[in-house]
Design a protein around this motif. Structure first.
Motif, mmCIF file in Angstrom:
data_model
loop_
_atom_site.group_PDB
_atom_site.id
_atom_site.type_symbol
_atom_site.label_atom_id
_atom_site.label_comp_id
_atom_site.label_asym_id
_atom_site.label_seq_id
_atom_site.Cartn_x
_atom_site.Cartn_y
_atom_site.Cartn_z
ATOM 1 N N ARG A 1 65.691 43.778 42.229
ATOM 2 C CA ARG A 1 65.260 42.689 43.110
ATOM 3 C C ARG A 1 63.740 42.596 43.098
ATOM 4 O O ARG A 1 63.052 43.599 43.272
ATOM 5 N N TRP B 1 59.693 36.754 42.222
ATOM 6 C CA TRP B 1 58.772 37.796 42.677
ATOM 7 C C TRP B 1 58.811 39.039 41.798
ATOM 8 O O TRP B 1 58.231 40.066 42.152
ATOM 9 N N ALA C 1 64.751 29.224 49.810
ATOM 10 C CA ALA C 1 64.993 30.417 50.623
ATOM 11 C C ALA C 1 66.092 30.175 51.640
ATOM 12 O O ALA C 1 66.107 29.152 52.329
ATOM 13 N N THR D 1 71.228 35.380 47.578
ATOM 14 C CA THR D 1 71.485 36.817 47.714
ATOM 15 C C THR D 1 72.950 37.074 48.007
ATOM 16 O O THR D 1 73.554 38.008 47.457
ATOM 17 N N ASP E 1 65.730 37.325 43.492
ATOM 18 C CA ASP E 1 64.326 36.959 43.728
ATOM 19 C C ASP E 1 63.485 37.147 42.468
ATOM 20 O O ASP E 1 62.414 37.782 42.469
ATOM 21 N N TYR F 1 66.514 32.673 41.722
ATOM 22 C CA TYR F 1 65.096 32.418 41.976
ATOM 23 C C TYR F 1 64.924 31.187 42.862
ATOM 24 O O TYR F 1 65.818 30.348 42.993
ATOM 25 N N ARG F 2 63.732 31.110 43.478
ATOM 26 C CA ARG F 2 63.350 29.927 44.236
ATOM 27 C C ARG F 2 62.572 28.985 43.318
ATOM 28 O O ARG F 2 61.502 29.372 42.804
#
Length: 899
Positions: free
Chosen positions: A71, A157, A44, A49, A154, A184-185
């Motif tokens: 998103r 999510w 993050a 982004t 993201d 993505y994380r």
């Protein structure tokens, strides 16, 4: 600013690499119409982004491509197809209704509900069919309009339904004018979509990994914003406070600029306190300093999540529109929210911090309010349910009703997992006692397509309760038996319907359960009382006329059993004739009918295939393919339809087309996961077809790829798995192993009275394998097999039995037996068997010195073998003709007009 500085900074190699990869893929992938996938991985705040914003801008400035953006959101993760709609609705909304319908074609009613552009047409949509429909939509957009750049931020999510589709589509990108970019994380990969984990960990595309900014890169950001005079100690402290996190660095620099901070070493000591206000508790403290009203509005926005409507947030915060606008302005100035009438948080880290700061009791209450406000605002039950899932159970019947309504909507758009979540939460409320059984029934039905084990648990619980009405009890029992069968628990499937049938009064409902009992018993390989069950169903069906579907179902089961037992084919055919109405399936026994399932029409088609009624069987299975495609059932149902269509083509002798259909069916089956019963039919039929084509190595490859090993499927497959395994071993020259396999198969089939020599030719293959060492036993086996074939009475069964029996005969006896085989097979619609008999006859005639007759037979066999695609027979016939002195050129000239 952050995006541009990062792109220009020579210190941030990860971002530069991502930028270069994006531009290269965009040029090579989109412009040259080759599909591409770009994965961007990072914790993050590291700039994912910002990088995607750059990608969107670069792609958007081009005239030769279109950009789709979506998103993921933690708050909307439980709303099915949220990101699918974000991606595709803007493109579809710009079209006329006619243009949308033309674009979607036959997928309009299947994919339209998931896209939110049309209401559902039925109570249950197949998830795989919906995904196939979405594939079609995006493929049409890419080829008919501008090439596409699909960007998803993201992705960790993204709702499971959208992410499952994106993952399945991304791994199949080939030669398409489409670039997919996913950020993505890595530490937050979702468990609900294991395919996505495999995608990012696999070799489909190497992820571009973003790391923290170096001190030099942060210094570049500082001097870009605060001026070139910023000294090194100040820049170094900005890096130390933020740890090189791009988002935090930009926020800290912005705050320093807002305070007109002099960027020199003397000011560096103030940065730590300033930096703490940009994240976690510090951010919340800064929010609270803006006042309770601003904080309350921010809480409301955090509960609503994404695409926050100002009016809805105002109502949730308990304030009027004017005050809400003022509070939103204050939050924008504080760089917490952005947007105008539709708001969103500046960064997911801020949204998470604000949401976690809401006191637990307050948060729960706000979710409850948000559910009803969303419903009143016309947002639909799916959005309301997302909030209700966060509310503490409180025995509220209205909450139960809302969750059940949401589950119905989820099922109708192809999101059974989302439906299951709603119903499981409703069960915790708990529901009124009189509704509990019905809720369990709905929960079991919701999981039927995706989790047989879950279905079993819930339906058994529903049946244990007294409040389930008789009709629902019958239906729940039937569906429970289907779940057991799909989970390879055929004994349980038969037992549960038998037990419930004893409790149901005489009538159609009881007969339905009895029919299911006989069906699940009859398809078991290891059925203990097969002969007794055959006698019982024969007695039950003897006088049935097919007046209703319960009677018709029993007649179908009687015909299927008679086929496996090799009873008189004319009598078996009469049972089928009592079922069909003017040669067609009766109302209520169609392919998509939920009351009786697709197994009954499948058995009709299978019986017709073995009765030499191939035109009827072919029409039935063609109807199945069309019916399942129209209904959007692209999973097990459509896989079975292609398998059985392949069966008919194999029986006809259209071997190449059969192979194509069977490979398609097996491919569909593999999409459902490994080790499922559906894969056995496809595997067996494909191996059988490849053996007929003479492609023994390919048949072995299919066997190995599909774990075609003992223990075989507990359900009957076509052809019998153990018999087929023996035939494959024989074809590979492994005679000893083949004998063991065929003898075991024979014992099992004989004990159960299953003597059909087309479906299970173990005796004829075993006779050939032992003819040199045990000639007397081989002749006995052949004699018995011919008797069974004669009793069945079709020309194919008799002709094929005679052809295989000739392999055991002495050379002088073979021509006569094969001549009779050819005579029968000329009256059969099965061309491959005739081609094999002609070639075998030609070989036998040559061995007996009858050269002229041999040439005639071999030429005819060669021509027919080529039409069938039987490459092995073609090679044999050509070699034999050359042996007889017929030049290869003459053979080719003979074959060319019909080739």
């Amino acid at each position: 600013m952050q995006c541009e500085v990062q792109k220009e900074s020579t210190e941030n190699e990860e971002v530069l690499e991502a930028g270069r990869a994006e531009e290269d893929r965009e040029t090579e992938g989109v412009a040259e119409k080759a599909g591409g996938l770009l994965l961007i991985s990072g914790e993050a705040g590291l700039g994912k982004t910002a990088l995607l914003t750059h990608v969107r801008r670069v792609a958007g400035e081009r005239d030769d491509c279109a950009v789709l953006f979506g998103r993921g959101s933690k708050s909307a993760e439980r709303v099915p197809f949220t990101v699918v709609r974000q991606l595709l609705q803007p493109e579809l909304a710009a079209m006329t209704q006619e243009a949308r319908r033309e674009l979607l074609g036959d997928w309009h009613d299947i994919a339209g509900p998931a896209l939110g552009i049309t209401p559902p047409v039925g109570p249950l949509a197949d998830p795989q069919g919906v995904r196939d429909g979405l594939d079609w939509v995006i493929t049409q957009l890419a080829f008919k309009g501008k090439p596409l750049v699909v960007i998803v931020d993201d992705a960790h999510w993204v709702d499971p339904e959208s992410l499952t589709w994106l993952t399945s589509f991304a791994v199949r990108l080939t030669e398409m004018p489409l670039l997919i970019v996913l950020a993505y994380r890595p530490e937050e990969l979702p468990d609900h979509t294991p395919g996505f984990k495999e995608l990012v960990a696999g070799r489909v595309a190497r992820p571009v990994e973003l790391h923290a900014l170096t001190p030099e890169a942060v210094a570049g950001l500082v001097r870009e914003a605060l001026g070139p005079g910023a000294d090194d100690p100040f820049c170094r402290e900005v890096w130390a406070v933020t740890g090189g996190n791009a988002y935090e660095a930009v926020e800290l620099i912005a705050k320093a600029r807002d305070r007109d901070m002099d960027p020199v070493e003397e000011s560096a000591a103030l940065l730590r306190e300033l930096g703490a206000a940009a994240r976690g508790k510090g951010l919340v403290a800064r929010l609270e300093q803006l006042g309770s009203a601003v904080t309350r509005f921010a809480y409301a926005a955090a509960v609503l999540g994404t695409e926050i409507e100002l009016t809805l947030a105002a109502n949730l915060a308990g304030m009027g529109p004017t005050e809400a606008k003022q509070r939103a302005d204050q939050l924008r100035e504080a760089r917490i929210l952005t947007g105008d009438t539709t708001l969103e948080f500046v960064h997911p880290l801020i949204a998470t911090a604000v949401y976690r700061a809401i006191p637990t009791g307050t948060r729960t209450a706000m979710h409850g309010q948000a559910a009803w406000l969303s419903a009143d605002a016309g947002k639909g039950v799916a959005v309301s349910a997302r909030h209700l899932l966060e509310v503490h159970p409180d025995a509220d019947a209205d909450v139960v009703g809302q969750l059940r309504a949401a589950a119905r909507e989820h099922l109708a758009v192809g999101a059974p997992d989302a439906a299951r979540r709603c119903l499981e939460r409703a069960l915790l409320e708990p529901p009124p006692e009189e509704d509990r059984a019905m809720l369990l029934y709905e929960l079991g039905c919701a999981a039927l397509l995706t989790s047989p084990k879950t279905t079993i648990n819930h339906l058994r619980a529903a049946l244990d309760l007294p409040d389930l009405g008789e009709d629902l009890r019958i239906d729940a029992t039937f569906r429970l038996s289907q779940a057991y069968a799909h989970n390879s628990q055929l004994d349980e499937a038969a037992r549960v319907v038998a037990d419930q049938a004893k409790r149901i009064p005489a009538g159609p409902g009881r007969m339905r359960l009895q029919a299911a009992h006989y069906m699940w018993q009859g398809v078991q390989v290891e059925e203990e009382d097969a002969i007794g069950r055959s006698h019982r169903i024969a007695e039950l069906a003897r006088d049935l006329e097919g007046r209703d579907n319960a009677e018709r179902t029993l007649l179908v089961l009687r015909a299927f059993d008679g086929t496996l037992r090799s009873e008189n084919s004319l009598e078996v055919g009469e049972f089928i004739d009592r079922v069909l109405v003017d040669g067609k399936l009766p109302d209520g026994l169609g392919w998509t009918n939920a009351e009786w399932g697709f197994e009954i029409p499948s058995q009709i088609g299978i019986v017709c295939s073995y009765l030499d009624r191939l035109d009827e069987a072919g029409e039935l299975f063609d109807q199945a393919v069309r019916a399942f495609e129209i209904a959007g059932w692209s999973g097990a149902h459509l896989a079975f339809a292609h398998d059985f269509r392949g069966l008919v083509l194999r029986r006809r002798g259209d071997l190449e087309e059969a192979e194509q259909a069977l490979r398609k069916g097996l491919g569909l089956a593999h999409r459902l996961g490994p080790g499922l019963p559906i894969q056995w039919d496809g595997t067996c039929l494909l191996i059988d077809t490849l053996i007929a084509r003479g492609k023994i190595d390919e048949a072995q490859e299919v066997a190995e790829a599909n774990s075609f090993l003992p223990p075989y499927s507990p359900a009957i497959v076509l052809p019998d798995a153990a018999c087929l395994a023996g035939r494959l071993l024989l074809a590979r020259g492994k005679t000893k192993e083949a004998i063991e396999e065929l003898e075991a198969a024979g014992r099992r089939l004989e004990e159960r009275g299953r003597h059909n020599t087309l479906w299970a030719p173990w005796a004829l293959d075993l006779a050939f394998a032992i003819k040199d060492e045990e000639p007397e036993r081989a002749r006995t086996l052949v004699s018995q097999a011919i008797q069974h074939a004669m009793r069945f009475g079709t020309d194919t069964a008799i002709g094929e039995a005679l052809r295989l029996a000739a392999k055991v005969d002495a050379p002088r006896e073979r021509p006569d037996r094969l001549s009779k085989a050819v005579a029968h097979l000329r009256k059969s619609p099965c061309r491959y068997e005739l081609a094999a008999a002609l070639v075998d006859h030609g070989v036998a005639l040559r061995e007996c010195g009858q050269q002229a007759e041999a040439v005639e037979r071999l030429r005819e066999g060669l021509e027919l073998s080529e039409r069938c695609g039987a490459d092995g027979l073609v090679r044999t016939a050509r070699a034999e003709l050359v042996e007889l002195g017929v030049e290869e050129e003459a053979i080719e000239e003979e074959a060319e007009p019909t080739g």
